[in-house]
Write an enzyme that holds these catalytic residues in place. Structure first.
Site, PDB file in Angstrom:
ATOM      1  N   ASN A 105     -16.640 -48.980   2.232  1.00  0.00           N
ATOM      2  CA  ASN A 105     -15.343 -48.838   2.899  1.00  0.00           C
ATOM      3  C   ASN A 105     -15.280 -47.420   3.450  1.00  0.00           C
ATOM      4  OD1 ASN A 105     -12.729 -48.742   3.758  1.00  0.00           O
ATOM      5  ND2 ASN A 105     -11.815 -48.738   1.713  1.00  0.00           N
ATOM      6  N   TRP A 106     -15.467 -47.302   4.766  1.00  0.00           N
ATOM      7  CA  TRP A 106     -15.497 -45.958   5.366  1.00  0.00           C
ATOM      8  C   TRP A 106     -14.102 -45.390   5.591  1.00  0.00           C
ATOM      9  CZ3 TRP A 106     -19.782 -46.644   9.704  1.00  0.00           C
ATOM     10  CH2 TRP A 106     -21.038 -46.643   9.087  1.00  0.00           C
ATOM     11  N   LYS A 107     -13.083 -46.214   5.380  1.00  0.00           N
ATOM     12  CA  LYS A 107     -11.697 -45.770   5.606  1.00  0.00           C
ATOM     13  C   LYS A 107     -11.575 -45.120   6.989  1.00  0.00           C
ATOM     14  CE  LYS A 107     -11.438 -45.055   0.668  1.00  0.00           C
ATOM     15  NZ  LYS A 107     -10.598 -44.694  -0.445  1.00  0.00           N
ATOM     16  N   HIS A 142      -6.120 -53.677   0.535  1.00  0.00           N
ATOM     17  CA  HIS A 142      -6.587 -52.427  -0.082  1.00  0.00           C
ATOM     18  C   HIS A 142      -5.361 -51.641  -0.558  1.00  0.00           C
ATOM     19  CE1 HIS A 142      -8.321 -48.452  -0.602  1.00  0.00           C
ATOM     20  NE2 HIS A 142      -9.496 -49.040  -0.679  1.00  0.00           N
ATOM     21  N   GLU A 154      -4.569 -48.680  -0.405  1.00  0.00           N
ATOM     22  CA  GLU A 154      -3.998 -47.721   0.558  1.00  0.00           C
ATOM     23  C   GLU A 154      -3.114 -48.449   1.564  1.00  0.00           C
ATOM     24  OE1 GLU A 154      -7.719 -45.897   1.604  1.00  0.00           O
ATOM     25  OE2 GLU A 154      -7.878 -45.121  -0.445  1.00  0.00           O
ATOM     26  N   GLU A 174      -9.819 -52.953  -8.040  1.00  0.00           N
ATOM     27  CA  GLU A 174      -9.812 -51.511  -7.799  1.00  0.00           C
ATOM     28  C   GLU A 174      -8.595 -50.882  -8.463  1.00  0.00           C
ATOM     29  OE1 GLU A 174     -12.191 -50.436  -4.085  1.00  0.00           O
ATOM     30  OE2 GLU A 174     -10.233 -51.050  -3.373  1.00  0.00           O
ATOM     31  N   GLY A 234     -10.958 -42.787  -5.179  1.00  0.00           N
ATOM     32  CA  GLY A 234     -11.025 -41.473  -4.539  1.00  0.00           C
ATOM     33  C   GLY A 234     -10.693 -40.323  -5.477  1.00  0.00           C
ATOM     34  N   SER A 280     -14.334 -44.894  -7.294  1.00  0.00           N
ATOM     35  CA  SER A 280     -15.233 -43.772  -7.598  1.00  0.00           C
ATOM     36  C   SER A 280     -16.618 -44.229  -8.048  1.00  0.00           C
ATOM     37  CB  SER A 280     -14.600 -42.840  -8.638  1.00  0.00           C
ATOM     38  OG  SER A 280     -13.393 -42.306  -8.138  1.00  0.00           O
TER      39      SER A 280
END
Ligand code: PEP
Length: 244
Positions: free
Chosen positions: A7-9, A93, A95, A161, A167, A206
């Site tokens: 996941n490159w965000k 996700h 976020e 998650e 992160g 992480s």
């Protein structure tokens, strides 16, 4: 089946994405039974698809709108993701839930839209630290998976998650991962009873090449959804190797 998804965000520019893919291709050996995916920003989905799909990697959108088209400025639809070369889409996700108000009700419609356009939803679920501290983890997971009662069964990957591990460099402990994954499996069995769908449950939070081997020994951990460590092609290639 094992799965490793990057996941490159909201990171990288197209030049860097190209360099990543070229580096990865130099260190990547396709292995039977391992699905590898990359979820780049919308702006270089096409580019990444053209580079990595020929060797069997999957490309995921990081989000998708439930409507196929229309007046939804700033959004990208499921057919547009397909057109850009995606085979799947990350949905829910943390976020998106945290910063963009993504609700379970909206996610149910997005999962159905993904299926309609032949995209594999990778549904992300997980509790916040406050919810864990309040002893609500399993109830949160149950609630987040309850959208399957509305969508009905279909092809799906799930990523557990814990929000507090994303992160932060703080990975969940093995016992916490084991408990959550076993619970998720039970819920999936209930929702998908009588169907043939096999849903891999990935862990995310992480993940690094240092922590991944131990995570992979935990029952029901079928792989990883990886943020930070996936921005380095060598680390990502190492994670894929470890999954083999
Ligand atoms: C993620 O973005 O889904 C994630 C798990 O990020 P990180 O690996 O950086 O914690």
């Amino acid at each position: 089946m094992r799965c490793v998804v990057a996941n490159w965000k909201m990171n990288l520019a197209s030049r860097e994405a190209r360099a990543f893919c070229e580096d990865l291709l130099g260190h990547f050996t396709p292995q039977a039974g391992i699905e590898v995916g990359i979820a780049p920003s919308f702006t270089f989905l096409h580019l990444v698809s053209e580079l990595v799909r020929p060797i069997g990697l999957q490309v995921f959108g990081q989000n998708g709108h439930a409507e196929a088209k229309g007046a939804f400025t700033g959004e990208v639809s499921m057919p547009q993701l397909r057109d850009a070369g995606c085979s799947g889409v990350l949905l829910g996700h943390s976020e998106r839930r945290q910063f963009f108000g993504e609700t379970d009700a909206a996610l149910a419609t997005k999962v159905k839209a993904a299926w309609q356009w032949d995209l594999l939803p990778l549904l992300c679920i997980g509790e916040t630290l406050a919810q864990r501290d309040a002893g609500q983890t399993l109830e949160v997971l149950r609630q987040q998976l309850s959208i399957l009662a509305e969508t009905g069964p279909g092809p799906l990957w799930v990523a557990y998650e814990p929000v507090w591990a994303i992160g932060t460099g703080r990975r969940a402990e093995a016992a916490q991962v084991r408990e959550a994954h076993a619970f998720i499996r039970g819920e999936l069995n209930r929702h998908l009873a009588g169907t043939d769908y096999v849903v891999p449950i990935l862990y995310g939070g992480s993940v690094t090449p240092e922590s991944f081997p131990e995570l992979l020994t935990i029952p029901e951990v079928a792989g990883g959804l990886v943020g930070g460590a996936s921005l380095d092609p060598r680390k990502f290639a190492e994670l894929v190797k470890q999954a083999g």
